[in-house]
Design a protein around this motif. Structure first.
Motif, PDB file in Angstrom:
ATOM      1  N   LYS A   2       0.935  -0.905   0.049  1.00 11.59           N
ATOM      2  CA  LYS A   2       0.375  -0.245   0.000  1.00 11.59           C
ATOM      3  C   LYS A   2       1.159   1.434  -0.117  1.00 11.59           C
ATOM      4  CE  LYS A   2      -3.769   1.875   2.525  1.00 11.59           C
ATOM      5  NZ  LYS A   2      -4.792   2.003   3.903  1.00 11.59           N
ATOM      6  N   ILE A   3       0.950   2.102  -1.001  1.00 15.73           N
ATOM      7  CA  ILE A   3       0.952   3.692  -0.873  1.00 15.73           C
ATOM      8  C   ILE A   3       0.258   4.978  -0.802  1.00 15.73           C
ATOM      9  CG2 ILE A   3       2.488   4.998  -2.521  1.00 15.73           C
ATOM     10  CD1 ILE A   3       3.630   2.252  -3.927  1.00 15.73           C
ATOM     11  N   GLU A   4       0.312   5.585  -0.035  1.00 12.44           N
ATOM     12  CA  GLU A   4      -0.411   6.489   0.286  1.00 12.44           C
ATOM     13  C   GLU A   4       0.630   7.341  -0.132  1.00 12.44           C
ATOM     14  OE1 GLU A   4      -2.153   5.689   4.666  1.00 12.44           O
ATOM     15  OE2 GLU A   4       0.027   5.477   5.037  1.00 12.44           O
ATOM     16  N   TYR A  15       2.022  17.739  -8.252  1.00 12.43           N
ATOM     17  CA  TYR A  15       1.166  16.543 -10.359  1.00 12.43           C
ATOM     18  C   TYR A  15       2.957  16.666 -11.323  1.00 12.43           C
ATOM     19  CZ  TYR A  15      -1.403  17.063 -14.301  1.00 12.43           C
ATOM     20  OH  TYR A  15      -2.343  16.437 -15.379  1.00 12.43           O
ATOM     21  N   ILE A  16       3.880  17.203 -11.116  1.00 13.13           N
ATOM     22  CA  ILE A  16       5.021  16.667 -10.925  1.00 13.13           C
ATOM     23  C   ILE A  16       5.570  15.333 -10.505  1.00 13.13           C
ATOM     24  CG2 ILE A  16       6.983  17.322 -11.750  1.00 13.13           C
ATOM     25  CD1 ILE A  16       6.981  19.981 -11.328  1.00 13.13           C
ATOM     26  N   GLY A  17       5.601  15.652  -9.168  1.00 12.40           N
ATOM     27  CA  GLY A  17       6.065  14.311  -8.415  1.00 12.40           C
ATOM     28  C   GLY A  17       4.743  12.882  -8.333  1.00 12.40           C
ATOM     29  N   PRO A 181       4.825  16.634  -2.445  1.00 12.12           N
ATOM     30  CA  PRO A 181       4.454  15.508  -2.434  1.00 12.12           C
ATOM     31  C   PRO A 181       4.719  14.985  -1.502  1.00 12.12           C
ATOM     32  CG  PRO A 181       5.319  15.707  -3.937  1.00 12.12           C
ATOM     33  CD  PRO A 181       5.297  16.985  -3.246  1.00 12.12           C
ATOM     34  N   PHE A 182       4.632  13.836  -0.511  1.00 11.21           N
ATOM     35  CA  PHE A 182       5.201  12.864   0.454  1.00 11.21           C
ATOM     36  C   PHE A 182       4.253  11.492  -0.107  1.00 11.21           C
ATOM     37  CE2 PHE A 182       6.338  11.157   4.316  1.00 11.21           C
ATOM     38  CZ  PHE A 182       7.555  11.617   4.340  1.00 11.21           C
ATOM     39  N   PHE A 183       5.223  10.516  -0.114  1.00  5.24           N
ATOM     40  CA  PHE A 183       4.922   9.327  -0.211  1.00  5.24           C
ATOM     41  C   PHE A 183       5.478   7.866   0.691  1.00  5.24           C
ATOM     42  CE2 PHE A 183       6.052  11.381  -4.191  1.00  5.24           C
ATOM     43  CZ  PHE A 183       5.067  11.334  -5.336  1.00  5.24           C
ATOM     44  N   VAL A 184       4.510   7.302   1.255  1.00  4.77           N
ATOM     45  CA  VAL A 184       4.870   6.591   2.147  1.00  4.77           C
ATOM     46  C   VAL A 184       4.004   5.163   2.098  1.00  4.77           C
ATOM     47  CG1 VAL A 184       4.211   5.520   4.615  1.00  4.77           C
ATOM     48  CG2 VAL A 184       3.828   8.163   3.663  1.00  4.77           C
ATOM     49  N   ILE A 185       5.102   3.977   1.745  1.00  2.35           N
ATOM     50  CA  ILE A 185       4.749   2.857   1.506  1.00  2.35           C
ATOM     51  C   ILE A 185       4.571   1.841   2.244  1.00  2.35           C
ATOM     52  CG2 ILE A 185       5.859   0.934   0.700  1.00  2.35           C
ATOM     53  CD1 ILE A 185       7.899   2.908  -1.537  1.00  2.35           C
ATOM     54  N   ILE A 191       9.441   8.709   1.455  1.00  9.10           N
ATOM     55  CA  ILE A 191       9.699   9.717  -0.363  1.00  9.10           C
ATOM     56  C   ILE A 191       9.389  11.133   0.361  1.00  9.10           C
ATOM     57  CG2 ILE A 191      10.445   9.642  -2.212  1.00  9.10           C
ATOM     58  CD1 ILE A 191       9.494   7.015  -2.224  1.00  9.10           C
ATOM     59  N   SER A 192       9.817  11.764   0.901  1.00 13.31           N
ATOM     60  CA  SER A 192       9.553  13.107   0.329  1.00 13.31           C
ATOM     61  C   SER A 192       9.755  14.004  -1.049  1.00 13.31           C
ATOM     62  CB  SER A 192      10.752  14.439   1.419  1.00 13.31           C
ATOM     63  OG  SER A 192       9.602  15.593   1.229  1.00 13.31           O
ATOM     64  N   GLY A 193       8.598  14.856  -1.970  1.00 12.80           N
ATOM     65  CA  GLY A 193       9.130  15.817  -3.137  1.00 12.80           C
ATOM     66  C   GLY A 193       9.061  14.709  -4.425  1.00 12.80           C
ATOM     67  N   ALA A 194       9.132  15.414  -5.252  1.00  8.57           N
ATOM     68  CA  ALA A 194       9.164  14.837  -6.490  1.00  8.57           C
ATOM     69  C   ALA A 194      10.638  14.629  -6.750  1.00  8.57           C
ATOM     70  CB  ALA A 194       8.144  16.183  -7.456  1.00  8.57           C
ATOM     71  N   GLN A 195      10.676  13.070  -6.282  1.00  9.54           N
ATOM     72  CA  GLN A 195      12.017  12.940  -6.753  1.00  9.54           C
ATOM     73  C   GLN A 195      11.854  12.308  -7.891  1.00  9.54           C
ATOM     74  OE1 GLN A 195      14.736  12.184  -4.519  1.00  9.54           O
ATOM     75  NE2 GLN A 195      13.646  12.720  -2.696  1.00  9.54           N
ATOM     76  N   PRO A 196      13.427  12.056  -8.432  1.00 13.11           N
ATOM     77  CA  PRO A 196      13.534  11.294  -9.638  1.00 13.11           C
ATOM     78  C   PRO A 196      12.779   9.843 -10.245  1.00 13.11           C
ATOM     79  CG  PRO A 196      15.677  12.521  -9.236  1.00 13.11           C
ATOM     80  CD  PRO A 196      14.565  12.334  -8.247  1.00 13.11           C
TER      81      PRO A 196
END
Length: 236
Positions: A2-4, A15-17, A181-185, A191-196
């Protein structure tokens, strides 16, 4: 898995992220086993429902940023967005409070349309000058994505999803989110930000391998190893 994803409709990097994450997810071998949940976040809850001014004036007047610096930031973000196939038009952006847009997103998620509405809101805001604080605009986007206009109006009239939106804000504070954006797996990796895209790809692989470790089958009953080939040749 699950990814929040905590993000704000009014956040250009979100949007870029989203695009970079989607590229990584589409190349992930186990993407069909991944659940993505969009979570709400507001960069500025104090924005009035309708702000009389441009994005540049908002950032310079309310945030105290130098207008020249803001213009340079717009140019940089627009270039980065173009690299992901997005066409930002900051001169057309309508500054508005995003709370009702987040309520719409929660309704959409409950109907299995969360990603479609998230995409429509971000594109509408940054590419098409849509007023995300406008009820008419929210109803239009929601119905185009497959929601009922009656249900959208009812949800917004009664603030049906307001508590869920605020709970997302509280959850973000609880886990230490200070920007999006902040992504949580799996509530394990952040993962913080619109990473590559490569960063998202590596995170997906690492999280999957740790959650689904490879278990070796026991060797033959006599204890011997089966023949294998390696860099130096094959066993005889």
């Amino acid at each position: 898995m699950k990814i929040e994803i905590w993000s704000d409709v009014a956040c250009p990097w979100c949007y870029i992220g989203k695009r970079r994450f989607e590229t990584a997810l589409n190349g992930f071998a186990h993407k069909d086993s991944v659940e993505v949940q969009w979570r709400s976040y507001q960069l500025d809850p104090t924005i009035p429902e309708h702000y009389d001014g441009t994005e540049l004036s908002y950032l310079s007047e309310r945030k105290g940023m130098d207008p020249t610096q803001v213009a340079g930031m717009f140019a940089h973000v627009t270039e980065q967005a173009a690299g992901e196939g997005l066409s930002y038009k900051f001169d057309d952006v309508v500054v508005a409070n995003s709370f009702n847009a987040h309520q719409l997103l929660h309704l959409a998620a409950a109907r299995g349309l969360g990603d479609a509405v998230k995409e429509a809101l971000l594109s509408g805001h940054f590419e098409h000058g849509l007023d995300i604080g406008s009820r008419d605009a929210l109803v239009q986007l929601g119905t185009e994505a497959g929601l009922s206009a009656v249900e959208i109006n009812e949800a917004l009239d009664t603030d049906k999803y307001a508590d869920e939106v605020r709970q997302d804000f509280a959850d973000a504070r609880a886990i230490g989110v200070t920007g999006v954006p902040f992504f949580v797996i799996d509530r394990k990796y952040g993962i913080s930000g619109a990473q590559p895209t490569d960063v998202f790809s590596q995170a997906l692989e690492q999280a999957w391998q740790e959650a689904n470790p490879l278990t070796m089958v026991a060797a033959a009953s006599d204890g011997s190893d089966a023949e294998v080939c390696g860099p130096d040749g094959c066993a005889i």
